[in-house]
Design an enzyme around this catalytic site. Structure first.
Site, PDB file in Angstrom:
ATOM      1  CG  HIS A  14      -0.361   0.224   2.535  1.00 35.47           C
ATOM      2  ND1 HIS A  14      -1.095   0.386   3.684  1.00 35.47           N
ATOM      3  CD2 HIS A  14       0.934   0.271   2.927  1.00 35.47           C
ATOM      4  CE1 HIS A  14      -0.286   0.523   4.715  1.00 35.47           C
ATOM      5  NE2 HIS A  14       0.941   0.462   4.286  1.00 35.47           N
ATOM      6  CG  ASP A  79      -2.412 -13.338   0.097  1.00 36.88           C
ATOM      7  OD1 ASP A  79      -1.526 -12.665   0.671  1.00 36.88           O
ATOM      8  OD2 ASP A  79      -2.260 -14.533  -0.230  1.00 36.88           O
TER       9      ASP A  79
HETATM   10 NI    NI Z   1       2.528   0.633   5.569  1.00 30.64          NI
END
Ligand code: NI
Length: 136
Positions: A14, A79
């Site tokens: 992320h 995932d």
């Molecule tokens: Ni992080």
């Protein structure tokens, strides 16, 4: 009341970045987590159910079925994904640990018997976790 927790793991990337903030503000708020390259975590998810064991089986829930639910509804969605990509479960939220816990709660709460879901806890690292209990 009996509490039963299942732990599963997933890995995902992320970037913490808010479209509502300027580049400078993102840098200040999220630090190196705002870098465009993104980064990854090995997450752990702990989902706790509560209730009374079924007198016939002694179980709160069939653990194999519970594991399959987590795999199908959560792990398969998250995932080896970039959580900053559009992922339906996250509804456009910034993929912080807090928002993951909230989103996973929302995903699971209506797929379990009413009142059974007690807590969704997401570990982003071994020292950080966020939990949602559906309150507030
Ligand atoms: Ni992080």
């Amino acid at each position: 009341m009996i509490y039963l927790t299942k732990r599963v793991e997933f890995s995902a990337g992320h970037r913490l970045y808010s479209e509502r903030l300027s580049a400078e503000e993102n840098e200040r708020v999220f630090g190196k987590c705002a870098r465009p390259s993104g980064h990854g975590h090995n997450y752990a998810l702990e989902v706790t159910l509560c209730g009374q064991p079924d007198p016939a089986t002694g179980m709160l829930i069939n653990l194999a079925e519970f594991k399959a639910l987590l795999e199908q509804r959560v792990i398969s969605e998250l995932d080896h994904r970039n959580l900053s990509d559009p992922i339906p479960m996250l509804r456009g939220r910034i993929p912080t640990t807090e928002n993951l816990a909230l989103s996973i709660w929302e995903t699971l709460v209506d797929k379990l018997p009413a009142g059974r879901l007690y807590e969704v806890k997401v570990w982003e690292t071994q020292s950080n976790w966020a939990a949602c209990r559906g309150e507030g």
